[in-house]
Design a protein around this motif. Structure first.
Motif, PDB file in Angstrom:
ATOM      1  N   LEU A   1       0.826  -1.200   0.000  1.00 37.30           N
ATOM      2  CA  LEU A   1       0.000   0.000   0.000  1.00 37.30           C
ATOM      3  C   LEU A   1       0.864   1.255   0.000  1.00 37.30           C
ATOM      4  O   LEU A   1       0.535   2.241  -0.665  1.00 37.30           O
ATOM      5  CB  LEU A   1      -0.942  -0.004   1.211  1.00 37.30           C
ATOM      6  N   ALA A   2       1.994   1.212   0.688  1.00 34.24           N
ATOM      7  CA  ALA A   2       2.888   2.379   0.723  1.00 34.24           C
ATOM      8  C   ALA A   2       3.379   2.728  -0.674  1.00 34.24           C
ATOM      9  O   ALA A   2       3.358   3.900  -1.073  1.00 34.24           O
ATOM     10  CB  ALA A   2       4.069   2.126   1.653  1.00 34.24           C
ATOM     11  N   SER A   3       3.816   1.740  -1.448  1.00 34.52           N
ATOM     12  CA  SER A   3       4.292   2.040  -2.805  1.00 34.52           C
ATOM     13  C   SER A   3       3.126   2.422  -3.712  1.00 34.52           C
ATOM     14  O   SER A   3       3.263   3.292  -4.568  1.00 34.52           O
ATOM     15  CB  SER A   3       5.112   0.892  -3.388  1.00 34.52           C
ATOM     16  N   TRP A   4       1.961   1.791  -3.514  1.00 36.32           N
ATOM     17  CA  TRP A   4       0.785   2.157  -4.298  1.00 36.32           C
ATOM     18  C   TRP A   4       0.467   3.633  -4.073  1.00 36.32           C
ATOM     19  O   TRP A   4       0.255   4.378  -5.032  1.00 36.32           O
ATOM     20  CB  TRP A   4      -0.418   1.289  -3.915  1.00 36.32           C
ATOM     21  N   ARG A   5       0.430   4.051  -2.812  1.00 36.35           N
ATOM     22  CA  ARG A   5       0.102   5.454  -2.503  1.00 36.35           C
ATOM     23  C   ARG A   5       1.147   6.408  -3.076  1.00 36.35           C
ATOM     24  O   ARG A   5       0.803   7.446  -3.638  1.00 36.35           O
ATOM     25  CB  ARG A   5      -0.046   5.650  -0.996  1.00 36.35           C
ATOM     26  N   ARG A   6       2.407   6.066  -2.947  1.00 34.07           N
ATOM     27  CA  ARG A   6       3.470   6.933  -3.464  1.00 34.07           C
ATOM     28  C   ARG A   6       3.316   7.122  -4.975  1.00 34.07           C
ATOM     29  O   ARG A   6       3.311   8.247  -5.479  1.00 34.07           O
ATOM     30  CB  ARG A   6       4.837   6.343  -3.122  1.00 34.07           C
ATOM     31  N   GLU A   7       3.188   6.031  -5.701  1.00 37.50           N
ATOM     32  CA  GLU A   7       3.103   6.092  -7.158  1.00 37.50           C
ATOM     33  C   GLU A   7       1.799   6.732  -7.630  1.00 37.50           C
ATOM     34  O   GLU A   7       1.802   7.549  -8.551  1.00 37.50           O
ATOM     35  CB  GLU A   7       3.254   4.697  -7.766  1.00 37.50           C
ATOM     36  N   HIS A   8       0.695   6.366  -7.014  1.00 32.49           N
ATOM     37  CA  HIS A   8      -0.594   6.914  -7.442  1.00 32.49           C
ATOM     38  C   HIS A   8      -0.768   8.371  -7.017  1.00 32.49           C
ATOM     39  O   HIS A   8      -1.423   9.143  -7.721  1.00 32.49           O
ATOM     40  CB  HIS A   8      -1.749   6.036  -6.945  1.00 32.49           C
ATOM     41  N   ARG A   9      -0.185   8.742  -5.901  1.00 32.57           N
ATOM     42  CA  ARG A   9      -0.214  10.158  -5.485  1.00 32.57           C
ATOM     43  C   ARG A   9       0.457  11.013  -6.565  1.00 32.57           C
ATOM     44  O   ARG A   9      -0.093  12.020  -7.003  1.00 32.57           O
ATOM     45  CB  ARG A   9       0.482  10.328  -4.139  1.00 32.57           C
ATOM     46  N   ALA A  10       1.618  10.588  -7.020  1.00 35.11           N
ATOM     47  CA  ALA A  10       2.338  11.335  -8.057  1.00 35.11           C
ATOM     48  C   ALA A  10       1.561  11.315  -9.376  1.00 35.11           C
ATOM     49  O   ALA A  10       1.420  12.349 -10.037  1.00 35.11           O
ATOM     50  CB  ALA A  10       3.733  10.745  -8.253  1.00 35.11           C
ATOM     51  N   PHE A  11       1.051  10.155  -9.754  1.00 35.92           N
ATOM     52  CA  PHE A  11       0.305  10.021 -11.008  1.00 35.92           C
ATOM     53  C   PHE A  11      -0.946  10.890 -10.997  1.00 35.92           C
ATOM     54  O   PHE A  11      -1.198  11.662 -11.927  1.00 35.92           O
ATOM     55  CB  PHE A  11      -0.050   8.545 -11.234  1.00 35.92           C
ATOM     56  N   PHE A  12      -1.754  10.781  -9.925  1.00 36.02           N
ATOM     57  CA  PHE A  12      -2.993  11.550  -9.852  1.00 36.02           C
ATOM     58  C   PHE A  12      -2.726  13.045  -9.708  1.00 36.02           C
ATOM     59  O   PHE A  12      -3.447  13.860 -10.289  1.00 36.02           O
ATOM     60  CB  PHE A  12      -3.880  11.065  -8.708  1.00 36.02           C
ATOM     61  N   ALA A  13      -1.702  13.421  -8.960  1.00 38.94           N
ATOM     62  CA  ALA A  13      -1.376  14.848  -8.817  1.00 38.94           C
ATOM     63  C   ALA A  13      -1.094  15.449 -10.189  1.00 38.94           C
ATOM     64  O   ALA A  13      -1.559  16.550 -10.509  1.00 38.94           O
ATOM     65  CB  ALA A  13      -0.200  15.043  -7.877  1.00 38.94           C
ATOM     66  N   ASN A  14      -0.366  14.721 -11.014  1.00 40.73           N
ATOM     67  CA  ASN A  14      -0.068  15.188 -12.371  1.00 40.73           C
ATOM     68  C   ASN A  14      -1.339  15.258 -13.223  1.00 40.73           C
ATOM     69  O   ASN A  14      -1.568  16.239 -13.934  1.00 40.73           O
ATOM     70  CB  ASN A  14       0.974  14.285 -13.025  1.00 40.73           C
ATOM     71  N   GLU A  15      -2.170  14.222 -13.158  1.00 44.79           N
ATOM     72  CA  GLU A  15      -3.413  14.221 -13.936  1.00 44.79           C
ATOM     73  C   GLU A  15      -4.325  15.376 -13.525  1.00 44.79           C
ATOM     74  O   GLU A  15      -4.913  16.038 -14.374  1.00 44.79           O
ATOM     75  CB  GLU A  15      -4.163  12.894 -13.754  1.00 44.79           C
ATOM     76  N   TYR A  16      -4.451  15.598 -12.226  1.00 47.02           N
ATOM     77  CA  TYR A  16      -5.297  16.694 -11.746  1.00 47.02           C
ATOM     78  C   TYR A  16      -4.727  18.045 -12.176  1.00 47.02           C
ATOM     79  O   TYR A  16      -5.478  18.930 -12.594  1.00 47.02           O
ATOM     80  CB  TYR A  16      -5.460  16.631 -10.226  1.00 47.02           C
ATOM     81  N   ARG A  17      -3.422  18.200 -12.089  1.00 46.16           N
ATOM     82  CA  ARG A  17      -2.773  19.443 -12.507  1.00 46.16           C
ATOM     83  C   ARG A  17      -3.048  19.712 -13.990  1.00 46.16           C
ATOM     84  O   ARG A  17      -3.397  20.825 -14.377  1.00 46.16           O
ATOM     85  CB  ARG A  17      -1.265  19.362 -12.234  1.00 46.16           C
ATOM     86  N   GLU A  18      -2.907  18.678 -14.820  1.00 45.43           N
ATOM     87  CA  GLU A  18      -3.168  18.827 -16.256  1.00 45.43           C
ATOM     88  C   GLU A  18      -4.626  19.185 -16.539  1.00 45.43           C
ATOM     89  O   GLU A  18      -4.927  19.834 -17.540  1.00 45.43           O
ATOM     90  CB  GLU A  18      -2.789  17.549 -17.007  1.00 45.43           C
ATOM     91  N   ALA A  19      -5.537  18.777 -15.643  1.00 49.46           N
ATOM     92  CA  ALA A  19      -6.958  19.083 -15.807  1.00 49.46           C
ATOM     93  C   ALA A  19      -7.332  20.409 -15.143  1.00 49.46           C
ATOM     94  O   ALA A  19      -8.503  20.781 -15.114  1.00 49.46           O
ATOM     95  CB  ALA A  19      -7.799  17.949 -15.230  1.00 49.46           C
ATOM     96  N   GLY A  20      -6.334  21.104 -14.582  1.00 50.54           N
ATOM     97  CA  GLY A  20      -6.592  22.377 -13.923  1.00 50.54           C
ATOM     98  C   GLY A  20      -7.269  22.224 -12.576  1.00 50.54           C
ATOM     99  O   GLY A  20      -7.946  23.139 -12.105  1.00 50.54           O
ATOM    100  N   GLN A  21      -7.069  21.064 -11.953  1.00 47.41           N
ATOM    101  CA  GLN A  21      -7.676  20.777 -10.656  1.00 47.41           C
ATOM    102  C   GLN A  21      -6.577  20.457  -9.648  1.00 47.41           C
ATOM    103  O   GLN A  21      -5.412  20.302 -10.014  1.00 47.41           O
ATOM    104  CB  GLN A  21      -8.654  19.612 -10.773  1.00 47.41           C
TER     105      GLN A  21
END
Length: 147
Positions: free
Chosen positions: A110-130
């Motif tokens: 779960l720790a690696s899942w959160r680390r990787e998905h936090r970075a992935f989703f942060a980028n996706e949200y940023r690209e969507a202006g969110q």
């Protein structure tokens, strides 16, 4: 082989499947991740995925239980077929160790899942202006490779 030919070969090998509907996609945001994740699905190590519910397009349908999916590599070549078995929506901070394990990536914790998905989703949200936060709704899907 193109996707429709691949799908027709799959249907011929599985005459019990009467649906004509299937979704087609690659995992990840880079060619490297698309190839790696398609390989993990093909060998049966990756049997789950998570997406940000907020970022689905208005006209984009959500995966549903029973749906068939043609998984693509980085070159849009079909690798295998999966079938969705479970779907649920949970907040990012409530995704479980079990789900992280079934995603099949990194060390499957779960720790690696959160680390990787936090970075992935942060980028996706940023690209969507969110703005990403740990309470975003996540669409969690469990699937099985069927061919």
């Amino acid at each position: 082989m193109d996707v429709e030919t691949f799908w027709q070969h799959f249907k011929t090998a599985h005459p019990e499947i009467t649906t004509t509907h299937h979704d087609t996609y690659a995992f990840g945001s880079t060619d490297e991740s698309a190839d790696l994740l398609a390989h993990l699905v093909k060998i049966g190590q990756k049997t789950a995925t998570t997406s940000a519910l907020d970022l689905y397009e208005v006209d984009e349908s959500l995966p549903f239980v029973g749906e068939y999916n043609v998984i693509l590599d980085a070159h849009d070549q079909p690798v295998c077929v999966t079938q969705t078995k479970v779907t649920e929506v949970v907040s990012f901070d409530q995704v479980t160790q079990e789900h992280a394990y079934h995603e099949g990536e990194d060390d499957r914790t779960l720790a690696s899942w959160r680390r990787e998905h936090r970075a992935f989703f942060a980028n996706e949200y940023r690209e969507a202006g969110q703005t990403f936060n740990e309470q975003i709704p996540c669409f969690c899907e469990v699937f099985e490779r069927v061919d």
